[in-house]
Structure formats: structure tokens, C-alpha cells
Design a protein around this motif. Sequence first.
Motif, short mmCIF file in Angstrom:
data_model
loop_
_atom_site.label_atom_id
_atom_site.label_comp_id
_atom_site.label_asym_id
_atom_site.label_seq_id
_atom_site.Cartn_x
_atom_site.Cartn_y
_atom_site.Cartn_z
N ASN A 157 36.49 52.79 43.60
CA ASN A 157 36.77 52.35 42.08
C ASN A 157 36.47 53.53 41.15
O ASN A 157 35.65 54.54 41.92
CB ASN A 157 36.30 51.18 41.58
CG ASN A 157 34.58 51.03 41.77
OD1 ASN A 157 34.01 52.04 41.55
ND2 ASN A 157 34.20 49.89 41.82
N PHE A 159 36.74 51.59 32.13
CA PHE A 159 37.57 51.43 33.38
C PHE A 159 36.73 51.55 34.88
O PHE A 159 37.11 51.61 35.75
CB PHE A 159 38.60 52.17 33.42
CG PHE A 159 39.94 52.31 32.27
CD1 PHE A 159 40.54 51.31 32.45
CD2 PHE A 159 39.55 52.92 31.04
CE1 PHE A 159 41.62 51.17 31.41
CE2 PHE A 159 40.42 52.87 30.02
CZ PHE A 159 41.36 52.01 30.10
N HIS A 165 37.42 49.74 37.76
CA HIS A 165 38.78 49.72 38.12
C HIS A 165 39.24 50.52 39.45
O HIS A 165 38.58 51.45 39.61
CB HIS A 165 39.98 50.36 36.91
CG HIS A 165 40.06 49.43 35.93
ND1 HIS A 165 41.38 49.22 35.37
CD2 HIS A 165 39.29 48.64 35.26
CE1 HIS A 165 41.23 48.43 34.38
NE2 HIS A 165 40.12 47.68 34.28
N ARG A 203 45.15 50.87 39.96
CA ARG A 203 45.20 50.18 38.54
C ARG A 203 45.20 51.34 37.35
O ARG A 203 45.20 51.12 36.22
CB ARG A 203 44.14 49.13 38.08
CG ARG A 203 44.42 47.86 38.88
CD ARG A 203 43.56 46.58 38.35
NE ARG A 203 42.25 46.68 38.66
CZ ARG A 203 41.51 46.07 38.03
NH1 ARG A 203 41.74 45.43 36.77
NH2 ARG A 203 39.98 46.19 38.34
#
Lengths: 265, 277
Positions: free
Chosen positions: B96, B131, B134, B138
Motif C-alpha cells: 500500500n 491515502f 490504499h 485503488r
Amino acid sequence: MGKVLLGRYVPGDSIVHRMDPRAKLILSFFFIVIIFLANNWQSYALLFALTIGSILAAKVNFAFFIKGVRPLIWLILFTVLLQIFFSSGGTVFWRWGPFNLSYYGLINGAYVFCRFVLIIFMSTLLTLTTAPLEIADALEKLMMPLKKIKVPVYEISLMLSIALRFVPTLMDETAKIMNAQRSRGVNFGEGSIMQQIKAVVPLLVPLFVSSFNRAEDLATAMEARGYRGGEGRTKYRVHYWQTGDTVGCAVFVAVLIILLFLRHW
Amino acid sequence: MDIVEIKNLTFKYPQQEVQNFNNFNLKIKKGEWLAIIGHNGSGKSTLVRLIDGLLAPESGEITVSGIKLTPESVWDVRSKIGMVFQNPDNQFVGANVEDDVAFGLENAAIPRKEMLIRVRQALERVKMWEFADHEPVRLSGGQKQRVALAGIIALKPEIIILDEATSMLDPEGRQAVLEIIRELNQVEHLTVISITHDIDEASNAQRVVVLDDGKIVQDDIPAKIFSHGASLVKIGLEPPFSEKLKEELVKQGIEVPDEYLTKEGMVDWLWQLFSKQ
Ligand SMILES: Nc1ncnc2c1ncn2[C@@H]1O[C@H](COP(=O)(O)OP(=O)(O)O)[C@@H](O)[C@H]1O
Ligand SMILES: [Mg+2]
């Protein structure tokens, strides 16, 4: 397939979510092993109580667990029926050739069914409450002793996490290539087996070529960012063993002890 | 002061016949923004990979921030340089956003406590902190490139190299990335080397070098380069997509309007052409 492998993690903030992934992984294995010690209604009831207790603690929707059972339902039914019709003992209700429906057969069938459901529920609970990456982390930690016999533990775990990271990317790409080939008249999932195999070739070839390009790019990018093997790196993601994990383990061990008593009820 | 100095560089890929660089010389000033342009295959990527020590020269000398590039010093040199590549997906290592930014820090064995601070600062810098958890699927291409920049910012390099880093982005994504680069160059005085086909990006530079088959054919300020009258295509700058499409259509023997068409104009004209037939 993406959904099966990865889309199952449901972020949350329950006790179970917050547990150390190592603890969850160990306890899941532990649970699967002790299931095979259960041999009567009382012991299965105990294991169900533990499973349902864990699910409640995780605060995830029960529907996820039913969904976990569904894809395996035929395998389960087949195994259960085998048990029912091929084991003998006790009162025989019905007999036809090699098949017989006996009291023990029915009981065994029910036990096998319970085992399946318990294993599926518990492993679903693991994947629902633990991100794939956390599982990879846990595996790395648990494999650490293997470093002594020169197993490249860091590299294996990096490999695993990069693979996990690229699954959705490659999935997207597969969909794109399928669409592109469809627009050129290739039919997927139609026609004879030969035709279907032929249809897969124009899908796999570009996918492989692009995967190798990606791999080369990624290797260059990693080197440019100073990656030179797993040794001597620090870790950004760490997991701490907390009181909750110790308590969780204690509960499972207590269940094992009670289970051993119940076996000889 | 020159932060990069290349003297008498000679290089060729082992499996290839032709020499990529032959007695090549280039100096880059500290704090400068240098754009490298040139047609595909002119050796731009090869050049920056040589500077980062990802490729080893046959002969010649490369000095980065006072360190002479040798097999022993290559990791020191790399720690002075941050590189962003073309494909946003193929340089995203972490599972991520925050993990990806941390990847370089982990390699540099930065203590975890400091890592946490640096990851957050870098992500706030590129406006991607919200983010942080994330996964790459995405994110848009532009967001991924901003994460790549954060990964570099966290490592506090002296030089940033962009190898067509904005070429796969939509206009907004490109603007956002360039905005960050501009700030790093003007506020922190980082040296920027950007390979690009985009005329807007090149005009941000203080100096443009035009490369042709491993030779510098022009080296000047952007305004001079772009007013030389020489066709931009020839020196490796991309005409807009609609112009390229027009060119291809002419090759097919289709009559196209002379005036410049925007993308939307092109779409309108195309479907009108279709419905006439
Ligand atoms: N990995 C490689 N192996 C062999 N030849 C390469 C490799 N990469 C690039 N080349 C060749 O080197 C030349 C310069 O390539 P490159 O530096 O990628 O150009 P540019 O980035 O300007 O498009 C090209 O002719 C290309 O075919
Ligand atoms: Mg290139």
C-alpha cells in the motif's frame, strides 16, 4: 479469483482484527489440529462454541461465513454421503449392495460435516480479519528459525508480498487483454475444448510478455531505490504481541484441555 | 558547482553491436533543471541509468555530487539520486501507499521511529497522506507517481531523475506531478533531470539538451530550442495526439481539416465523417 484470494479481508477494529497475525495464524493451525480430537457431541459443541465466540468477537457479518461454505458445498456433501453410506456399525436401517445406512454412518456423516464447517469458519475468520500482507508478515516471522539452515526468509517474504501486490494488477490486465481479443473476434468460454484452449493462447502470450517487462522494470526500480537483498534492512511494519494475543492463546489451550476430558465422557 | 559530471563516457549494451555513447561529455549544475529530449532510442534512458550506476560504462568517468562512480561507491551515489520511471505500476513495490514510501527507507536501514516521521512528512508533501492505507489498484496513475515522488522525498536526495515519468498520466495527473517537481527545484534547490516528450514539461527546465543517437545535438535554454524552427517532431517532442492521428489519416488517403483540432474537435469531426459514409 481475486475475490477468493484477496477481496475477503474486511477491515475492522475488533479484538480479533487487532490481534498479532502470528497469533492468529498459529491459533488457526492449532484449531484445525484439535478438531481431529473431537469424537462426541459434547466435544463438537465445545468447538462450535469456541468458533462462534471468535466470530462474535470479530464483529463480522455472519453472511461472509455462509458464503465461505457455499463454493465447497458439493465437496462437503460428497464426503458426507461417502461417510454415511460406506461406514457400518450399530443399527442398520437399509442395505443395497455395498451401500448401507447405519446408525454409525449417520453419526460419522454428521461429524464430518461439522469438521468441514468448523475448519471453513475458522479459516474464513483468519482471512476476513487479517490482511494478506499481515499473513505474509506472520509467515516471515514464523519462518525465521529456518534462516539458520540458509533459507532466504526475507527474500521469500518479499516475493510473497510483491506477488500479492501484483495479483490485482495482473487481473486488471487480463480483463483488458480479454476485451481487446474479444473485439478481434476471439470467443472465451465458448465452443469445443480445443477452441477454448486456442482462445487462451492469445490471452496468455501477451500476459506473459507484459509480466516479464513488469518484472524487469520493477527490479530496476527496486535497485534504484537502494534495495540490495534482505539483510540489514529495517522494518516499517511491525507487529507487537499484546495481552490480547496471550489471552487468545490461553483460551484455545483451555479448550484443548476441556476437549481432552470430553473425549472420555 | 557541477553536481553531475560525465567525462569521455563510452558505453554499449553487451548484446548490441552499435556504440550507445562514444566520448560523451556532459556537466549538470547543482540546482539546475535539465530537460533531456530526443527521439525514441536516442539513449536518454541509458544515459540516466549510467548516472545512477544501474549500468556500468565501458570507459570514462562519472562523478555525482563529488563522488566518483565506481562499483564500490555505487550505493553512495544512488543515495544521492531519486529516480521516477515511466510506468506507475511497475515501480510500486509496497502493498500500500505508506509501505511503498517506506521501501527505500527500509533499504537504507533508517530506524523505524524516524521512518514513521519521514513517511508521513513525505506523503503530506505530495498530498497523499489521506491515502496512506490504499493499495495501488485503488489509485490513479498520477497518484501512484506522486507516491513514487514521496518515496524519493523521504530519502532526501540531491538529484531527482524523471524518465518520462509523466508520459502515461492524464493532464491533471501530469500537472500535479510537475507542480511538486517545481517546488522541489525552486524551494529545496534539488537538481532535476527530466526526460520528456512533453513540450510543457520541457519548457519548465532552465536548460534543454537534445540527444540524437548518443550525441548532444543541441544544448540551450528552452526558448531558444523551441524557436529554432526545426520541427519539434524531429528532436523528439510529441505533437498532440490529435495531430498524430491526423497525420496517420492522411497516410490512409483521408482528407482532414487543416486547422488544429482539439481532442473533442477531433471526436466530433470523426463521427461526422463516419455518418456521412
Ligand atoms: N536493455 C537493453 N539491452 C540492449 N539494448 C538496449 C537496452 N535498452 C536499450 N537498448 C538500446 O539502446 C538504445 C537506446 O535506448 P534508450 O536509452 O532506451 O533510448 P530512449 O530512452 O532515448 O528511448 C536503443 O537503440 C535501444 O534499442
Ligand atoms: Mg527511454
